[in-house]
Design a protein around this motif. Structure first.
Motif, PDB file in Angstrom:
ATOM      1  N   GLY A 146      -5.069  -3.626   1.747  1.00  7.69           N
ATOM      2  CA  GLY A 146      -3.900  -4.021   1.548  1.00  7.69           C
ATOM      3  C   GLY A 146      -3.080  -2.746   2.100  1.00  7.69           C
ATOM      4  N   ALA A 147      -3.829  -1.468   1.785  1.00  6.74           N
ATOM      5  CA  ALA A 147      -3.086  -0.195   1.644  1.00  6.74           C
ATOM      6  C   ALA A 147      -4.107   0.789   2.932  1.00  6.74           C
ATOM      7  CB  ALA A 147      -2.624   0.891   0.652  1.00  6.74           C
ATOM      8  N   GLN A 148      -3.242   1.693   3.311  1.00  4.55           N
ATOM      9  CA  GLN A 148      -4.038   2.531   4.315  1.00  4.55           C
ATOM     10  C   GLN A 148      -3.046   4.221   4.394  1.00  4.55           C
ATOM     11  OE1 GLN A 148      -5.579   1.344   7.931  1.00  4.55           O
ATOM     12  NE2 GLN A 148      -4.519   2.576   8.906  1.00  4.55           N
ATOM     13  N   ALA A 149      -3.954   4.839   4.499  1.00  5.31           N
ATOM     14  CA  ALA A 149      -3.617   6.160   5.033  1.00  5.31           C
ATOM     15  C   ALA A 149      -4.446   7.623   5.674  1.00  5.31           C
ATOM     16  CB  ALA A 149      -3.339   7.047   3.803  1.00  5.31           C
ATOM     17  N   ALA A 159       1.497   0.448   3.799  1.00  2.00           N
ATOM     18  CA  ALA A 159       0.963  -0.518   2.481  1.00  2.00           C
ATOM     19  C   ALA A 159       1.897  -1.531   2.597  1.00  2.00           C
ATOM     20  CB  ALA A 159       1.209   0.180   1.109  1.00  2.00           C
ATOM     21  N   LYS A 160       1.024  -2.838   2.464  1.00  2.00           N
ATOM     22  CA  LYS A 160       1.504  -4.749   2.345  1.00  2.00           C
ATOM     23  C   LYS A 160       1.850  -4.855   0.535  1.00  2.00           C
ATOM     24  CE  LYS A 160       0.487  -5.206   7.085  1.00  2.00           C
ATOM     25  NZ  LYS A 160       0.135  -5.727   8.312  1.00  2.00           N
ATOM     26  N   CYS A 204       4.979   4.971   5.940  1.00  2.00           N
ATOM     27  CA  CYS A 204       5.598   6.388   6.023  1.00  2.00           C
ATOM     28  C   CYS A 204       4.902   7.864   6.499  1.00  2.00           C
ATOM     29  CB  CYS A 204       5.017   7.327   4.240  1.00  2.00           C
ATOM     30  SG  CYS A 204       5.718   8.947   4.289  1.00  2.00           S
ATOM     31  N   GLU A 205       5.146   8.420   7.029  1.00  2.00           N
ATOM     32  CA  GLU A 205       4.617   8.928   8.229  1.00  2.00           C
ATOM     33  C   GLU A 205       3.634  10.219   7.762  1.00  2.00           C
ATOM     34  OE1 GLU A 205       8.103  10.384  11.466  1.00  2.00           O
ATOM     35  OE2 GLU A 205       8.337   8.592  12.298  1.00  2.00           O
ATOM     36  N   ARG A 242       9.801   3.916   5.776  1.00  2.00           N
ATOM     37  CA  ARG A 242       9.951   2.511   6.050  1.00  2.00           C
ATOM     38  C   ARG A 242      10.098   1.240   4.848  1.00  2.00           C
ATOM     39  NH1 ARG A 242      13.419  -0.012  10.146  1.00  2.00           N
ATOM     40  NH2 ARG A 242      12.870  -2.274  10.037  1.00  2.00           N
ATOM     41  N   LEU A 243      11.332   0.649   5.080  1.00  2.00           N
ATOM     42  CA  LEU A 243      10.409  -0.423   4.036  1.00  2.00           C
ATOM     43  C   LEU A 243      11.055  -2.215   4.556  1.00  2.00           C
ATOM     44  CD1 LEU A 243       9.365  -1.174   0.562  1.00  2.00           C
ATOM     45  CD2 LEU A 243      11.838  -1.832   0.621  1.00  2.00           C
TER      46      LEU A 243
END
Length: 379
Positions: A294-297, A334-335, A343-344, A376-377
């Motif tokens: 559900g999330a990564q960076a 993220a979701k 987010c950049e 961005r959302l």
């Protein structure tokens, strides 16, 4: 007008309840440069805010409490759509940059049912391609966990075991080089002949003067990311190589085991030892993708010394503190519950405390000097 707007945004994004004001200085919001206009798309309005700032916010969800000293977002644009029922609904928000300080999230170290449900859903679908029957493949589930920054980690973990009647009083030093632990280089020093650490197909062990004791027993073997010990020639009982852990592959495999419901392998002897073990250490993470369901960076900045992790504990039986003085990441996403956040770039100072109070465990996350660019959302 500004407070209901802020409250609705928070409720929408986090499902949190705005806490009691507790005084005139709490839960303050302000905005500048608000403008509305019709979009070229039918049924869509565009909203622009030059700056939105909120201070001394507090939100609560059951036993979890979130405090935000200050949050400011700049150059905000959003899309508001009219639903079939004629109600205005926010569908997307962008911000050039945002700043946060004095952020503190605390609560018991348990997941509320809503997050557990979301995690189970993410583990079942989390962006992975389903099979013809709708289930995800084992390979897709495995790829949900990616701990790239561990692949080039460098550092040292030190431990001091005191009053350990089961084994010995000892100073433990575990070096980390090129993302791996070589147990041939790990030292366990104490009065009398020193002991040695290693890894066999049964688990992580210590060979002490009074024999071998296992600290962690594997649920199954072989495990990814492990080079097991090797004996000498001709069935020699002596260990010639103590084994290695490749941290990225090993940690990913361990996480998949835990999320798959396999029991922990920490022995009772190890629990007693850890309860009276003080640790300290510094680990420089590498650059790479950090991803969970559900999330990564993408962590970056190794060359400038960013994403260095410091850890300390007077006794692991009482808790642990982990700090990242200079967190740096890009292309974060993220979701959750149909909401997508991107987010950049992110920079921040992060501190995590795990506190053990009797049979209960609590966590405290503190974030300072956090800056986010290109937010961005999508709702």
């Amino acid at each position: 007008m500004t407070v209901p707007l802020a409250v609705s945004l928070v409720d929408l994004l986090f499902g949190l309840a705005l806490g009691p004001s507790g005084g005139a200085a709490r839960n303050r919001c302000s905005l500048e440069g608000l403008a509305w206009k019709k979009s070229s798309e039918e049924g869509v309005l565009e909203v622009a805010i030059q700056e939105l700032e909120a201070t001394a916010l507090q939100f609560a969800s059951g036993p979890f409490v979130l405090d935000i000293g200050r949050i400011a977002a700049h150059a905000i644009t959003g899309e508001v759509r009219t639903t079939e029922a004629g109600v205005l609904s926010l569908s997307a928000v962008e911000a050039t940059e945002a700043e946060l300080s004095g952020v503190r999230l605390q609560g018991p170290l348990v997941m509320p049912p809503q997050i557990q449900t979301a995690l189970h859903a993410l583990q079942g679908a989390g962006g992975a391609a389903p099979t013809a029957g709708g289930a995800t493949t084992p390979q897709a589930a495995a790829e949900a966990w990616r701990l790239g920054p561990l692949g080039q980690a460098e550092g040292t973990i030190r431990g001091r075991i005191t009053d350990a009647h089961l084994l010995f009083d000892a100073d433990v030093t575990v070096p980390i080089e090129h993302g791996q632990i070589d147990f041939n280089d790990a030292t366990v020093e104490h009065v009398g002949p020193d002991s040695r650490m290693g890894v066999s197909r049964l688990g992580l062990y210590v060979d002490a003067p009074n024999g071998r004791s296992y600290l962690y027993q594997f649920a199954s073997a072989p495990l990814a990311g492990v080079e097991f010990e090797r004996r000498g020639a001709l069935l020699s009982p002596w260990v010639s190589e103590r084994g290695k852990l490749h941290l990225q592959a090993f940690a990913e495999a361990m996480l998949r085991q835990c999320m798959g419901g396999q029991g922990q392998g920490l022995t009772e002897q190890a629990r007693l030892l850890l309860g009276r073990t003080a640790i300290s250490g510094e680990v420089q993470l590498g650059d790479g993708v950090l991803a969970v369901p559900g999330a990564q960076a993408h962590m970056e900045g190794r060359g400038e010394g960013r994403n260095a992790v410091g850890m300390r504990s007077d006794a692991l039986g009482q808790g642990l503190t982990v700090e990242l003085a200079s967190l740096s990441a890009r292309d974060a996403a993220a979701k959750w519950r149909g909401v997508q956040l991107g987010c950049e770039r992110i920079t921040a100072r992060l501190k995590l405390q795990l506190l053990i109070e009797g049979a209960q465990m609590r966590f405290v996350i503190e974030i300072e000097n956090c800056k986010l660019a290109g937010l961005r959302l999508d709702l």
